[in-house]
Write a protein that holds these residues in place. Structure first.
Motif, PDB file in Angstrom:
ATOM      1  N   ALA A 110       0.844  -1.208   0.000  1.00  0.00           N
ATOM      2  CA  ALA A 110       0.000   0.000   0.000  1.00  0.00           C
ATOM      3  C   ALA A 110       0.874   1.251   0.000  1.00  0.00           C
ATOM      4  CB  ALA A 110      -0.919  -0.004   1.217  1.00  0.00           C
ATOM      5  N   ALA A 111       1.979   1.187   0.749  1.00  0.00           N
ATOM      6  CA  ALA A 111       2.886   2.338   0.791  1.00  0.00           C
ATOM      7  C   ALA A 111       3.503   2.576  -0.578  1.00  0.00           C
ATOM      8  CB  ALA A 111       3.980   2.095   1.833  1.00  0.00           C
ATOM      9  N   ARG A 112       3.961   1.502  -1.176  1.00  0.00           N
ATOM     10  CA  ARG A 112       4.593   1.648  -2.498  1.00  0.00           C
ATOM     11  C   ARG A 112       3.601   2.188  -3.519  1.00  0.00           C
ATOM     12  NH1 ARG A 112       8.635  -2.147  -4.205  1.00  0.00           N
ATOM     13  NH2 ARG A 112       6.968  -3.269  -5.244  1.00  0.00           N
ATOM     14  N   ALA A 113       2.348   1.792  -3.374  1.00  0.00           N
ATOM     15  CA  ALA A 113       1.319   2.242  -4.323  1.00  0.00           C
ATOM     16  C   ALA A 113       1.123   3.764  -4.248  1.00  0.00           C
ATOM     17  CB  ALA A 113       0.000   1.521  -4.046  1.00  0.00           C
ATOM     18  N   VAL A 114       1.395   4.365  -3.087  1.00  0.00           N
ATOM     19  CA  VAL A 114       1.282   5.825  -2.998  1.00  0.00           C
ATOM     20  C   VAL A 114       2.656   6.490  -3.023  1.00  0.00           C
ATOM     21  CG1 VAL A 114      -0.964   5.833  -1.844  1.00  0.00           C
ATOM     22  CG2 VAL A 114       1.128   5.788  -0.453  1.00  0.00           C
ATOM     23  N   GLY A 115       3.660   5.732  -3.436  1.00  0.00           N
ATOM     24  CA  GLY A 115       4.982   6.322  -3.683  1.00  0.00           C
ATOM     25  C   GLY A 115       5.844   6.512  -2.444  1.00  0.00           C
ATOM     26  N   LEU A 116       5.508   5.836  -1.342  1.00  0.00           N
ATOM     27  CA  LEU A 116       6.327   5.982  -0.145  1.00  0.00           C
ATOM     28  C   LEU A 116       7.318   4.822  -0.020  1.00  0.00           C
ATOM     29  CD1 LEU A 116       3.724   7.112   2.553  1.00  0.00           C
ATOM     30  CD2 LEU A 116       5.455   8.512   1.401  1.00  0.00           C
ATOM     31  N   PRO A 117       8.564   5.116   0.347  1.00  0.00           N
ATOM     32  CA  PRO A 117       9.522   4.046   0.599  1.00  0.00           C
ATOM     33  C   PRO A 117       9.138   3.252   1.849  1.00  0.00           C
ATOM     34  CG  PRO A 117      10.517   6.200   1.034  1.00  0.00           C
ATOM     35  CD  PRO A 117       9.136   6.453   0.516  1.00  0.00           C
ATOM     36  N   VAL A 118       9.650   2.041   1.933  1.00  0.00           N
ATOM     37  CA  VAL A 118       9.268   1.152   3.041  1.00  0.00           C
ATOM     38  C   VAL A 118      10.486   0.613   3.775  1.00  0.00           C
ATOM     39  CG1 VAL A 118       7.135   0.501   1.876  1.00  0.00           C
ATOM     40  CG2 VAL A 118       9.184  -0.907   1.556  1.00  0.00           C
ATOM     41  N   LYS A 119      10.215   0.119   4.981  1.00  0.00           N
ATOM     42  CA  LYS A 119      11.227  -0.533   5.805  1.00  0.00           C
ATOM     43  C   LYS A 119      10.486  -1.515   6.697  1.00  0.00           C
ATOM     44  CE  LYS A 119      12.284   3.638   7.276  1.00  0.00           C
ATOM     45  NZ  LYS A 119      12.959   4.712   7.993  1.00  0.00           N
ATOM     46  N   LEU A 120      11.187  -2.349   7.430  1.00  0.00           N
ATOM     47  CA  LEU A 120      10.505  -3.380   8.220  1.00  0.00           C
ATOM     48  C   LEU A 120      11.259  -3.706   9.499  1.00  0.00           C
ATOM     49  CD1 LEU A 120       7.965  -5.264   7.852  1.00  0.00           C
ATOM     50  CD2 LEU A 120       9.554  -7.012   7.035  1.00  0.00           C
ATOM     51  N   HIS A 121      10.510  -3.828  10.625  1.00  0.00           N
ATOM     52  CA  HIS A 121      11.047  -4.445  11.847  1.00  0.00           C
ATOM     53  C   HIS A 121      11.060  -5.957  11.573  1.00  0.00           C
ATOM     54  CE1 HIS A 121      10.246  -0.648  13.933  1.00  0.00           C
ATOM     55  NE2 HIS A 121      10.786  -1.142  15.034  1.00  0.00           N
ATOM     56  N   ALA A 122      12.226  -6.527  11.378  1.00  0.00           N
ATOM     57  CA  ALA A 122      12.316  -7.886  10.831  1.00  0.00           C
ATOM     58  C   ALA A 122      13.171  -8.798  11.698  1.00  0.00           C
ATOM     59  CB  ALA A 122      12.919  -7.821   9.428  1.00  0.00           C
ATOM     60  N   ASP A 123      12.640  -9.986  11.964  1.00  0.00           N
ATOM     61  CA  ASP A 123      13.435 -11.076  12.561  1.00  0.00           C
ATOM     62  C   ASP A 123      14.074 -10.681  13.892  1.00  0.00           C
ATOM     63  OD1 ASP A 123      12.817 -12.263  10.088  1.00  0.00           O
ATOM     64  OD2 ASP A 123      14.749 -11.710   9.208  1.00  0.00           O
ATOM     65  N   ALA A 145      13.362  -7.103   1.547  1.00  0.00           N
ATOM     66  CA  ALA A 145      14.133  -7.002   0.307  1.00  0.00           C
ATOM     67  C   ALA A 145      13.218  -7.151  -0.909  1.00  0.00           C
ATOM     68  CB  ALA A 145      15.234  -8.054   0.288  1.00  0.00           C
ATOM     69  N   SER A 146      12.244  -8.059  -0.822  1.00  0.00           N
ATOM     70  CA  SER A 146      11.366  -8.303  -1.982  1.00  0.00           C
ATOM     71  C   SER A 146      10.558  -7.053  -2.316  1.00  0.00           C
ATOM     72  CB  SER A 146      10.425  -9.477  -1.702  1.00  0.00           C
ATOM     73  OG  SER A 146       9.385  -9.082  -0.822  1.00  0.00           O
ATOM     74  N   ARG A 147      10.354  -6.169  -1.331  1.00  0.00           N
ATOM     75  CA  ARG A 147       9.629  -4.920  -1.571  1.00  0.00           C
ATOM     76  C   ARG A 147      10.592  -3.761  -1.798  1.00  0.00           C
ATOM     77  NH1 ARG A 147       6.418  -9.177  -1.407  1.00  0.00           N
ATOM     78  NH2 ARG A 147       4.217  -8.596  -1.511  1.00  0.00           N
ATOM     79  N   GLY A 148      11.873  -4.063  -2.010  1.00  0.00           N
ATOM     80  CA  GLY A 148      12.841  -2.987  -2.253  1.00  0.00           C
ATOM     81  C   GLY A 148      12.970  -2.044  -1.077  1.00  0.00           C
ATOM     82  N   ALA A 149      12.868  -2.577   0.151  1.00  0.00           N
ATOM     83  CA  ALA A 149      12.886  -1.718   1.339  1.00  0.00           C
ATOM     84  C   ALA A 149      14.205  -0.967   1.458  1.00  0.00           C
ATOM     85  CB  ALA A 149      12.659  -2.567   2.589  1.00  0.00           C
ATOM     86  N   LEU A 150      14.117   0.247   2.000  1.00  0.00           N
ATOM     87  CA  LEU A 150      15.326   1.000   2.323  1.00  0.00           C
ATOM     88  C   LEU A 150      16.154   0.221   3.333  1.00  0.00           C
ATOM     89  CD1 LEU A 150      13.934   4.627   2.850  1.00  0.00           C
ATOM     90  CD2 LEU A 150      15.441   3.865   0.998  1.00  0.00           C
ATOM     91  N   SER A 151      15.473  -0.324   4.359  1.00  0.00           N
ATOM     92  CA  SER A 151      16.195  -1.039   5.408  1.00  0.00           C
ATOM     93  C   SER A 151      15.338  -2.156   5.969  1.00  0.00           C
ATOM     94  CB  SER A 151      16.587  -0.082   6.546  1.00  0.00           C
ATOM     95  OG  SER A 151      15.443   0.337   7.269  1.00  0.00           O
ATOM     96  N   ALA A 152      16.026  -3.139   6.558  1.00  0.00           N
ATOM     97  CA  ALA A 152      15.385  -4.131   7.420  1.00  0.00           C
ATOM     98  C   ALA A 152      16.089  -4.004   8.761  1.00  0.00           C
ATOM     99  CB  ALA A 152      15.532  -5.531   6.844  1.00  0.00           C
ATOM    100  N   ASP A 153      15.298  -3.934   9.833  1.00  0.00           N
ATOM    101  CA  ASP A 153      15.828  -3.508  11.122  1.00  0.00           C
ATOM    102  C   ASP A 153      15.702  -4.601  12.186  1.00  0.00           C
ATOM    103  OD1 ASP A 153      15.214  -1.366   9.350  1.00  0.00           O
ATOM    104  OD2 ASP A 153      15.216   0.066  10.998  1.00  0.00           O
ATOM    105  N   HIS A 154      16.684  -4.668  13.068  1.00  0.00           N
ATOM    106  CA  HIS A 154      16.849  -5.673  14.145  1.00  0.00           C
ATOM    107  C   HIS A 154      17.675  -6.848  13.623  1.00  0.00           C
ATOM    108  CE1 HIS A 154      14.588  -3.947  17.450  1.00  0.00           C
ATOM    109  NE2 HIS A 154      13.620  -3.644  16.602  1.00  0.00           N
ATOM    110  N   LEU A 155      17.025  -7.851  12.957  1.00  0.00           N
ATOM    111  CA  LEU A 155      17.718  -8.911  12.208  1.00  0.00           C
ATOM    112  C   LEU A 155      18.442  -9.974  13.034  1.00  0.00           C
ATOM    113  CD1 LEU A 155      19.328  -6.799   9.306  1.00  0.00           C
ATOM    114  CD2 LEU A 155      17.071  -7.867   9.384  1.00  0.00           C
ATOM    115  N   GLU A 156      18.192 -10.043  14.353  1.00  0.00           N
ATOM    116  CA  GLU A 156      18.883 -11.065  15.143  1.00  0.00           C
ATOM    117  C   GLU A 156      18.700 -12.470  14.570  1.00  0.00           C
ATOM    118  OE1 GLU A 156      17.614  -8.329  16.316  1.00  0.00           O
ATOM    119  OE2 GLU A 156      18.553  -7.713  18.200  1.00  0.00           O
ATOM    120  N   TRP A 157      17.513 -12.783  14.051  1.00  0.00           N
ATOM    121  CA  TRP A 157      17.210 -14.154  13.603  1.00  0.00           C
ATOM    122  C   TRP A 157      17.284 -14.316  12.089  1.00  0.00           C
ATOM    123  CZ3 TRP A 157      16.354 -18.316  16.861  1.00  0.00           C
ATOM    124  CH2 TRP A 157      16.349 -18.001  18.225  1.00  0.00           C
TER     125      TRP A 157
END
Ligand code: DI6
Ligand code: FE
Length: 407
Positions: free
Chosen positions: A233-246, A258-270
């Motif tokens: 939904a964010a990409r559809a309105v032209g906003l970059p994305v990121k994720l609290h991940a793993d 990554a599949s959504r071309g995110a600027l960043s993935a954050d945390h990542l311990e797992w």
């Protein structure tokens, strides 16, 4: 050459794209809010003041080190209340997830934040922001995520934007409505995600209040499919994305980001090696948050070796939030990244400058000391840059420039 001001008698940590570069006995010239010249003092051209003849004012840095202004690329700076009691419960053996499932955790901050008006939120955020600025921060990312209703989410973003008007700092805002499921939607997570995706994301974009959109992909939060819907939904309105991940488990968050071309993935311990490879492929920055790792007494380390092998840029941030990282010290975060994650002090400094700028998509503007970049600088009373990550509680900042102005 014209300049508004000159900084001399400093050593410069450049933090350019290739990560390298120290200039001893350097000179930096500032003009129109930007870096007009940087190099060894002995190579410097003659400068004339931009406002007429004569030499521009020169600041004597007395042999200190000049770095780019620090970039805190992941914070939850705007919120009400605190979670000291939850800290006590966790020390008695309750886990972060236990507290969340019992209705505490993020929801307790949501209750306090919903009850707080804009001025109250702005005052408490300003206190935390002052501590970041005192450690050389010139750009800060601020997330919503403690409103979980449209009005409070937008109020949080407005408060974040207001900080830019009252403080010498650049604020980058992120809508994190998909942070936790509010009680009104108990048992209806998909309906909540639909409201966030179809209504709140477009509304925040139309209002110009969100620079990016984030989601919390975790067992205690939202599934990969639900997060994907928000990011799309964010990409559809032209906003970059990121994720609290793993952060607490491996749900494939890094791969999703990554599949959504995110600027960043954050945390990542797992995060698995496949997740790291996916990030490398799409240029997604890894944002590591040692404050949360420390405060939750986590033991599973983020995959540093894989991130290095795959040449994923590694950024660091405070994750300043009341529940998992009540931290307002980027320098302590750098120290923790070295002691807990075995990052080098040089990696830690790049993590709070060049790579953090990239995590916000601002690497053409800020994050290094190069001609044309914004004049966002921090001067430190240290003999070598590694001291920034080494000393705890040292307060080494001498002076800070924002947009070419000392302030
Ligand atoms: N991960 C975190 O570390 C913070 N949010 C998130 O998604 C914690 C937020 C909190 O506990 O208040
Ligand atoms: Fe966070």
């Amino acid at each position: 050459m014209k300049a508004d001001a000159i900084i001399e008698h400093c050593d410069v940590a450049v933090l350019s794209g290739d990560g390298a570069g120290e200039i001893r006995d350097a000179l930096v010239a500032l003009a129109d809010g930007r870096i007009a010249w940087v190099g060894p003092r002995t190579d410097a051209p003659r400068f004339t003041s931009s406002d007429g003849g004569g030499a521009p004012p020169a600041y004597d840095a007395a042999g200190g080190w000049l770095t780019p202004g620090l970039v805190d690329c992941h914070t939850h700076l705007v919120h009400a209340g605190d979670r000291a009691h939850e800290f006590e419960l966790r020390l008695q053996g309750a886990s972060y997830e236990d507290v969340a499932r019992a209705g505490g955790g993020i929801m307790s901050t949501v209750r306090a934040t919903r009850a707080a008006d804009e001025d109250t939120l702005a005052r408490s955020a300003a206190r935390r922001l002052a501590r970041l600025l005192a450690e050389g921060v010139t750009t800060v990312e601020v997330k919503s995520g403690y409103g979980l209703d449209a009005d409070t989410e937008l109020r949080m973003l407005r408060v974040a934007r207001r900080l830019e008007a009252t403080h010498p700092v650049r604020v980058v805002t992120t809508l994190l409505a998909a942070h936790a499921l509010p009680p009104e939607y108990a048992g209806r997570a998909d309906d909540y995600i639909a409201a966030v995706s179809d209504e709140w994301v477009p509304r925040a974009a139309r209002a110009g209040l969100a620079d990016a959109v984030d989601a919390f992909c975790e067992g205690i939060a939202f599934t990969p499919a639900q997060c994907a819907r928000v990011l799309d939904a964010a990409r559809a309105v032209g906003l970059p994305v990121k994720l609290h991940a793993d952060q607490l488990s491996d749900l494939g968050g890094a791969t999703l980001a990554a599949s959504r071309g995110a600027l960043s993935a954050d945390h990542l311990e797992w995060t698995s090696e496949a997740g790291v490879a996916a990030m490398a492929e799409r240029g997604t920055v890894a944002v590591l948050l040692p404050g949360a790792f420390y405060f939750l007494r986590e033991t599973r380390l983020p995959p540093l070796d894989a991130l290095r092998r795959h040449r994923v840029p590694i950024a660091l941030a405070t994750d300043c939030n009341p529940g998992s990282s009540p931290l307002t010290s980027p320098l302590l975060a750098m120290n923790m990244a070295c002691t807990l994650f075995r990052m080098t002090p040089a990696e830690a400094l790049a993590g709070f400058t060049a790579h953090a700028a990239r995590a916000l998509g601002l690497h053409r503007e800020i994050g290094s000391i190069e001609v044309g970049k914004r004049g966002d600088l921090a001067l430190w009373a240290v003999r070598r840059p590694a001291e920034l990550a080494y000393a705890m509680g040292a307060a080494p900042l001498v002076r800070r420039w924002f947009g070419g102005q000392a302030r």
